[in-house]
Design an enzyme around this catalytic site. Structure first.
Site, PDB file in Angstrom:
ATOM      1  N   CYS A 187       0.860  -1.193   0.000  1.00 55.12           N
ATOM      2  CA  CYS A 187       0.000   0.000   0.000  1.00 55.12           C
ATOM      3  C   CYS A 187       0.893   1.240   0.000  1.00 55.12           C
ATOM      4  O   CYS A 187       1.694   1.415  -0.886  1.00 55.12           O
ATOM      5  CB  CYS A 187      -0.982  -0.021   1.173  1.00 55.12           C
ATOM      6  SG  CYS A 187      -2.087  -1.448   1.198  1.00 55.12           S
ATOM      7  N   ASP A 191      -8.214  -1.427  -7.803  1.00 53.63           N
ATOM      8  CA  ASP A 191      -7.564  -0.483  -6.894  1.00 53.63           C
ATOM      9  C   ASP A 191      -7.724   0.940  -7.404  1.00 53.63           C
ATOM     10  O   ASP A 191      -6.980   1.375  -8.293  1.00 53.63           O
ATOM     11  CB  ASP A 191      -6.079  -0.829  -6.764  1.00 53.63           C
ATOM     12  CG  ASP A 191      -5.374  -0.015  -5.687  1.00 53.63           C
ATOM     13  OD1 ASP A 191      -5.986   0.932  -5.155  1.00 53.63           O
ATOM     14  OD2 ASP A 191      -4.220  -0.344  -5.374  1.00 53.63           O
ATOM     15  N   HIS A 251      -7.125  -3.507  -3.441  1.00 60.01           N
ATOM     16  CA  HIS A 251      -6.087  -2.808  -2.694  1.00 60.01           C
ATOM     17  C   HIS A 251      -5.985  -3.437  -1.300  1.00 60.01           C
ATOM     18  O   HIS A 251      -6.966  -3.471  -0.553  1.00 60.01           O
ATOM     19  CB  HIS A 251      -6.459  -1.326  -2.579  1.00 60.01           C
ATOM     20  CG  HIS A 251      -5.425  -0.513  -1.883  1.00 60.01           C
ATOM     21  ND1 HIS A 251      -4.279  -0.066  -2.515  1.00 60.01           N
ATOM     22  CD2 HIS A 251      -5.351  -0.061  -0.608  1.00 60.01           C
ATOM     23  CE1 HIS A 251      -3.546   0.633  -1.664  1.00 60.01           C
ATOM     24  NE2 HIS A 251      -4.175   0.644  -0.496  1.00 60.01           N
TER      25      HIS A 251
END
Length: 251
Positions: free
Chosen positions: A134, A189, A221
């Site tokens: 991330c 995402d 994500h």
């Protein structure tokens, strides 16, 4: 796979003390270093387990609390299972902390993290590898650019905002990178849409950076994080295979 020893460590930085988790094979022999950059939810059991798995493959792994300026881990209230839909306020708590970690602070902190490897008897001499998740993928990309002589490889998984229109977008440092890079993008995402994936790939290609950018179909994500609803076991195992292959090629 080998037995692993994990310990909590404190790392002096230019701005204070960063608490961190270090894991390495229990035999104590020096192993190649891997700096693992956290996601937004911070240093917690999930990341410790990931560090242990990586260490069991033969690496010395460091997971710093990159939010140390706001306190030691845990930063704020982070539940055992992190579901933003059940706690919408979690991003109101985390967002400002994330935003406070500027590119300049990231560079300065990387100095300290990499110095830890240089001074640790459990870490082999020479450059290290990076892996980030991330927001940690952004930190890995920035560190590969600002510390090119100390980074041999870098990976990023479900990274967001890697190639924006901002004047300090991480992809703009591509020309300074000498490491081999790997990115595993989640195709579900919104923080890393197709235009950013293309911009990142184009920048790395133009700079002559050795890189692989792959799309993980159906993945969301956060697909590597087993303590969140985004976890995808198939995509997660693909991530482990890609990461370990990169490290084997590097070391």
């Amino acid at each position: 796979m080998t037995d692993v020893q994990g310990t909590d460590v404190d790392i002096p930085t230019a701005d204070g003390i960063a608490d961190a988790y270090a894991a390495h094979p229990a035999d104590g022999l020096p192993r190649p270093g891997v700096l693992l950059y956290q996601d937004a939810y911070g240093l917690r059991p999930q990341l410790r387990a990931m560090a242990d798995r990586l260490a069991s493959a033969g690496y010395t792994v460091l997971v710093p609390n990159v939010f140390y300026r706001h306190g030691r881990t845990p930063i704020g209230k982070v539940p055992e299972f992190i579901d933003p839909s059940a706690d919408p306020a979690i991003w109101q708590r985390i967002g400002p902390v994330m935003s406070s970690l500027t590119p300049d602070l990231t560079r300065r902190d990387a100095d300290a993290y990499l110095d830890w490897f240089a001074g640790s008897p459990s870490a082999a001499d020479g450059p290290v590898a990076l892996t980030g998740y991330c927001m940690g993928a952004r930190l890995a990309l920035r560190t590969a650019a600002t510390h090119a002589d100390r980074v041999a490889a870098a990976a990023g998984f479900h990274g967001g905002r890697l190639a924006t229109d901002a004047p300090d977008s991480p992809h703009l440092g591509a020309g300074r990178i000498t490491a081999e890079l790997y990115f595993g993008h989640a195709d579900q995402d919104p923080s890393m849409p197709e235009d950013q994936i293309r911009r990142l790939t184009d920048a790395l290609t133009a700079a002559g950076v050795r890189h692989t950018c792959e799309i993980y179909p159906g993945a969301r994500h956060g697909y590597t994080q087993a303590d969140t609803p985004a976890y995808d076991p198939v995509a997660d195992e693909r991530h482990w295979a890609a990461l370990l292959n990169l490290l084997e090629r590097t070391f």
